[in-house]
Scaffold this active site. Structure first.
Site, mmCIF file in Angstrom:
data_model
loop_
_atom_site.group_PDB
_atom_site.id
_atom_site.type_symbol
_atom_site.label_atom_id
_atom_site.label_comp_id
_atom_site.label_asym_id
_atom_site.label_seq_id
_atom_site.Cartn_x
_atom_site.Cartn_y
_atom_site.Cartn_z
ATOM 1 N N HIS A 46 13.412 31.233 21.791
ATOM 2 C CA HIS A 46 14.730 31.552 21.413
ATOM 3 C C HIS A 46 15.791 30.383 21.909
ATOM 4 O O HIS A 46 15.303 30.124 23.130
ATOM 5 C CB HIS A 46 15.186 32.750 21.725
ATOM 6 C CG HIS A 46 16.578 33.199 21.497
ATOM 7 N ND1 HIS A 46 17.142 33.462 20.420
ATOM 8 C CD2 HIS A 46 17.838 33.133 22.452
ATOM 9 C CE1 HIS A 46 18.470 33.705 20.420
ATOM 10 N NE2 HIS A 46 18.774 33.478 21.521
ATOM 11 N N GLY A 64 8.699 16.005 -15.340
ATOM 12 C CA GLY A 64 7.114 16.048 -15.112
ATOM 13 C C GLY A 64 6.490 14.828 -15.053
ATOM 14 O O GLY A 64 7.014 13.756 -15.451
ATOM 15 N N ALA A 111 1.400 15.246 -2.603
ATOM 16 C CA ALA A 111 0.771 14.124 -1.816
ATOM 17 C C ALA A 111 -0.033 14.833 -0.841
ATOM 18 O O ALA A 111 -1.184 14.385 -0.887
ATOM 19 C CB ALA A 111 1.850 13.313 -1.210
ATOM 20 N N LEU A 139 0.851 -1.165 -0.100
ATOM 21 C CA LEU A 139 -0.110 -0.026 0.017
ATOM 22 C C LEU A 139 0.993 1.333 -0.006
ATOM 23 O O LEU A 139 1.971 1.229 0.315
ATOM 24 C CB LEU A 139 -0.942 0.139 1.244
ATOM 25 C CG LEU A 139 -1.963 -1.305 1.364
ATOM 26 C CD1 LEU A 139 -2.681 -1.178 2.764
ATOM 27 C CD2 LEU A 139 -2.760 -1.206 0.214
ATOM 28 N N GLY A 160 13.639 20.779 -12.209
ATOM 29 C CA GLY A 160 12.089 20.692 -11.414
ATOM 30 C C GLY A 160 12.775 19.864 -10.053
ATOM 31 O O GLY A 160 13.798 19.899 -9.740
ATOM 32 N N VAL A 161 11.322 19.828 -9.360
ATOM 33 C CA VAL A 161 11.742 19.191 -7.867
ATOM 34 C C VAL A 161 12.279 17.701 -8.072
ATOM 35 O O VAL A 161 13.213 17.504 -7.141
ATOM 36 C CB VAL A 161 10.345 19.028 -7.354
ATOM 37 C CG1 VAL A 161 10.385 18.701 -5.759
ATOM 38 C CG2 VAL A 161 9.462 20.053 -7.503
ATOM 39 N N ILE A 162 11.910 17.142 -8.770
ATOM 40 C CA ILE A 162 12.710 15.588 -8.763
ATOM 41 C C ILE A 162 14.086 15.595 -9.099
ATOM 42 O O ILE A 162 14.939 15.284 -8.408
ATOM 43 C CB ILE A 162 11.938 14.499 -9.579
ATOM 44 C CG1 ILE A 162 10.365 14.379 -9.135
ATOM 45 C CG2 ILE A 162 12.489 13.416 -9.967
ATOM 46 C CD1 ILE A 162 9.476 13.609 -10.045
HETATM 47 P P1 NAI Z 1 8.495 19.587 -12.864
HETATM 48 O O1 NAI Z 1 7.295 19.861 -13.699
HETATM 49 O O2 NAI Z 1 8.746 20.141 -11.310
HETATM 50 O O3 NAI Z 1 9.890 19.977 -13.423
HETATM 51 C C1 NAI Z 1 10.122 19.356 -14.847
HETATM 52 C C2 NAI Z 1 11.148 20.221 -15.573
HETATM 53 O O4 NAI Z 1 11.765 19.729 -16.702
HETATM 54 C C3 NAI Z 1 10.910 21.744 -15.884
HETATM 55 O O5 NAI Z 1 11.781 22.746 -15.366
HETATM 56 C C4 NAI Z 1 10.827 21.771 -17.316
HETATM 57 O O6 NAI Z 1 11.132 23.054 -17.743
HETATM 58 C C5 NAI Z 1 11.955 20.666 -17.632
HETATM 59 N N1 NAI Z 1 11.672 20.181 -19.046
HETATM 60 C C6 NAI Z 1 10.764 19.710 -19.829
HETATM 61 N N2 NAI Z 1 11.063 19.254 -20.846
HETATM 62 C C7 NAI Z 1 12.473 19.245 -21.338
HETATM 63 C C8 NAI Z 1 13.412 19.046 -22.248
HETATM 64 N N3 NAI Z 1 13.218 18.423 -23.169
HETATM 65 N N4 NAI Z 1 14.785 19.346 -21.917
HETATM 66 C C9 NAI Z 1 15.133 20.009 -20.879
HETATM 67 N N5 NAI Z 1 14.044 20.192 -19.899
HETATM 68 C C10 NAI Z 1 13.133 19.861 -19.762
HETATM 69 O O7 NAI Z 1 8.621 17.770 -12.923
HETATM 70 P P2 NAI Z 1 9.336 16.659 -11.934
HETATM 71 O O8 NAI Z 1 10.325 17.392 -11.109
HETATM 72 O O9 NAI Z 1 9.528 15.829 -12.974
HETATM 73 O O10 NAI Z 1 8.200 16.263 -10.697
HETATM 74 C C11 NAI Z 1 6.974 16.028 -11.103
HETATM 75 C C12 NAI Z 1 5.983 16.291 -10.166
HETATM 76 O O11 NAI Z 1 6.328 15.352 -8.753
HETATM 77 C C13 NAI Z 1 5.847 17.608 -9.978
HETATM 78 O O12 NAI Z 1 4.548 17.956 -9.935
HETATM 79 C C14 NAI Z 1 6.267 17.894 -8.382
HETATM 80 O O13 NAI Z 1 5.551 18.730 -7.764
HETATM 81 C C15 NAI Z 1 6.066 16.357 -8.014
HETATM 82 N N6 NAI Z 1 7.110 16.191 -6.846
HETATM 83 C C16 NAI Z 1 7.098 16.941 -5.619
HETATM 84 C C17 NAI Z 1 7.852 16.617 -4.626
HETATM 85 C C18 NAI Z 1 7.979 17.451 -3.596
HETATM 86 O O14 NAI Z 1 6.755 18.016 -3.122
HETATM 87 N N7 NAI Z 1 9.099 17.497 -2.898
HETATM 88 C C19 NAI Z 1 9.187 15.778 -4.958
HETATM 89 C C20 NAI Z 1 8.820 15.030 -6.162
HETATM 90 C C21 NAI Z 1 8.275 15.346 -7.068
#
Ligand code: NAI
Length: 462
Positions: free
Chosen positions: A441, A268, A317, A38, A178-180
């Site tokens: 503090h 993404g 999440a 799960l 991005g974030v990941i």
């Molecule tokens: P993201 O949408 O955050 O970032 C993807 C990045 O890839 C963007 O900056 C985009 O401009 C770039 N990109 C796209 N196509 C490209 C290309 N052809 N060449 C170079 N760069 C390119 O997606 P990510 O990091 O994969 O995360 C996916 C989802 O998972 C997001 O919605 C994120 O919020 C969520 N997530 C959240 C976390 C957290 O809250 N700590 C941790 C991991 C994921």
């Protein structure tokens, strides 16, 4: 075959939380999950394992860079990758088993297998059909890769493969800042890999406060991450266990090629709705592939609801959890409400980055008159003692009413600090409310208060 009041499809943070709340509200509830454990992506191949590796690799960084300064001698710490992976698996197991326990406690049936909705009120798993008055789709998301890039989860990986590599790569290319990309890029950089991040745009973490973006990138560069910005990845090929990444520098229109032993595609995620039978049911889907819902999470088909990554909004999440609780409350005739204006976003790098509400850029777009209160962790005693004085807290408030409109933090425990501001925003607080609240503090949270003070008469320690 069994009949239920509610069947939730998917056991990620959206699904399992929704199932628990449904059971608490008196519904006979089942949750369908096809994986062996799960918890969905978050617990098995996302938030939780990545945080285990971020924690472990941060400890290594501390041992290498800060231990000696405190008189702790731990020369040459080495990484036992197998053991680190074992630690990560134990963390996952502890969490997923916790959900099994919660399901038993709340008398929720785990229906094992992959669900299809053959018609309203029915859920088919294998050759068994179960009935339910309400069906909640919480099927989550999956990585969306680029066209022409083949994922093998060994050399060309998504976040799933990146969390379980055979060994620490010598060179890793991350596509997407991005974030990941930044979280996992940080992990491997700290573990000794040479990490190059290739990003399509000119800035990292699109949509984030620009001042934070710039400082964040500067700090990550200092930590050894290399950035190639404004570069569109065209293709990835693998030959003899070496990956070649071809990209186009967008401004100069020049083509480039780089090699690495591992390529992480982090461009993404997209809703995961395969096999649910949505098309046959006539469930409306947005242009972005998300399930369309109304304000009460109902699809266009009565009795079928959807929440989390499978619908619109940030793929987080905690957003899914909130929607999971809200939809359960809606089914029970209660209000069921999520305040989308106050959903925090956190990046668990070191320092952490956290934000809530509006950015300066968004406020400028609407000509909203705002003021900014900022405070650097350099002026925070606790941060200084802990070698964590990089970064700042920034609070944005309405110039006339002083109401807090947003906050952006880069610094130690930013992901926890942001919640004080979230609560304040939920209560419609002014920055003065935070500024007048006594903060213990020495804590990092004093930096939040100082930023609030800076919105008014001025911070004390800057
Ligand atoms: P993201 O949408 O955050 O970032 C993807 C990045 O890839 C963007 O900056 C985009 O401009 C770039 N990109 C796209 N196509 C490209 C290309 N052809 N060449 C170079 N760069 C390119 O997606 P990510 O990091 O994969 O995360 C996916 C989802 O998972 C997001 O919605 C994120 O919020 C969520 N997530 C959240 C976390 C957290 O809250 N700590 C941790 C991991 C994921």
């Amino acid at each position: 075959m069994a009949s239920y009041d509610v069947i939730v499809i998917g056991s990620g943070p959206g699904g399992y939380v929704s199932a628990i709340r449904c059971a608490q509200l008196g519904f006979k509830t089942a949750c369908v999950e096809g994986q062996n454990a799960l918890g969905g992506t978050c617990l098995n191949v996302g938030c939780i394992p990545s945080k285990a590796l971020l924690h472990a690799s941060h400890q290594l960084h501390e041992a290498q860079h800060n231990f000696a300064k405190m008189g702790l001698i731990a020369d040459n710490p080495v990484v036992d990758w197998t053991k680190m992976q074992g630690y990560k698996s134990e963390v996952i197991e502890g969490n997923t088993q916790g959900i099994e326990f919660l399901f038993k406690k709340n008398k929720i049936d785990w229906l094992k297998g992959w669900a299809t909705i053959p018609s309203v009120g029915k859920v088919l798993i294998g050759d068994e059909t179960h009935t339910a008055k309400h069906i909640i789709i919480a099927s989550g998301s999956e990585p969306s890769t680029l066209p022409g890039i083949e994922i093998d989860e060994k050399i060309v990986v998504t976040s799933t493969g990146a969390l379980a590599l055979d060994k620490i790569p010598k060179k890793m290319i991350v596509i997407g800042a991005g974030v990941i990309g930044l979280e996992l890029g940080s992990v491997y950089a700290r573990l000794g890999a040479e990490v190059e991040i290739i990003e399509f745009l000119d800035e990292i973490t699109p949509g984030m406060d620009v001042e934070i973006q710039k400082n964040f990138q500067r700090i990550l560069k200092k930590q050894g991450l290399k950035f190639t910005m404004g570069a569109a990845v065209q293709s990835v090929s693998v030959n003899d266990k070496i990956a070649k990444v071809n990209y186009l520098k967008r401004k100069k229109d020049t083509e480039h090629e780089v090699e690495a032993d591992v390529v992480l595609v982090a461009t993404g995620r997209k809703p995961f709705t395969d096999g649910l039978g949505l098309e046959a049911l006539g469930i409306a889907i947005t242009a972005g592939g998300q399930i369309e819902t109304d304000n009460h999470y109902s699809t266009n088909i009565s009795g079928i609801y959807a929440i989390g990554d499978a619908i619109t909004g940030p793929m987080l999440a905690h957003k899914a959890e909130d929607e999971g609780m809200a939809v359960a409350e809606v089914l029970a005739g209660q209000a069921g409400h999520v305040n989308y204006g106050v959903i925090p976003g956190v990046i668990y790098t070191h320092p952490e980055v956290a934000s809530v509400g509006l950015t300066e850029e968004q406020l400028k777009e609407t000509n909203h008159n705002y003021k900014v209160g900022k405070f650097s962790f350099m002026g925070n005693g606790r941060a200084k003692a802990n070698f964590a004085s990089e970064g700042f807290v920034k609070i944005i408030a309405d110039v006339t009413t002083d109401r807090i409109l947003g906050a952006h933090i880069i610094g130690p425990m930013a992901g926890d600090l942001i919640h004080e501001i979230c609560v304040a925003m939920e209560f419609g607080a002014a920055s003065e409310d935070l500024a007048r609240t006594c903060h213990a503090h020495p804590t990092y949270s004093e930096a939040v208060r100082e930023a609030a003070l800076a919105c008014g008469n001025g911070a004390i320690h800057s």
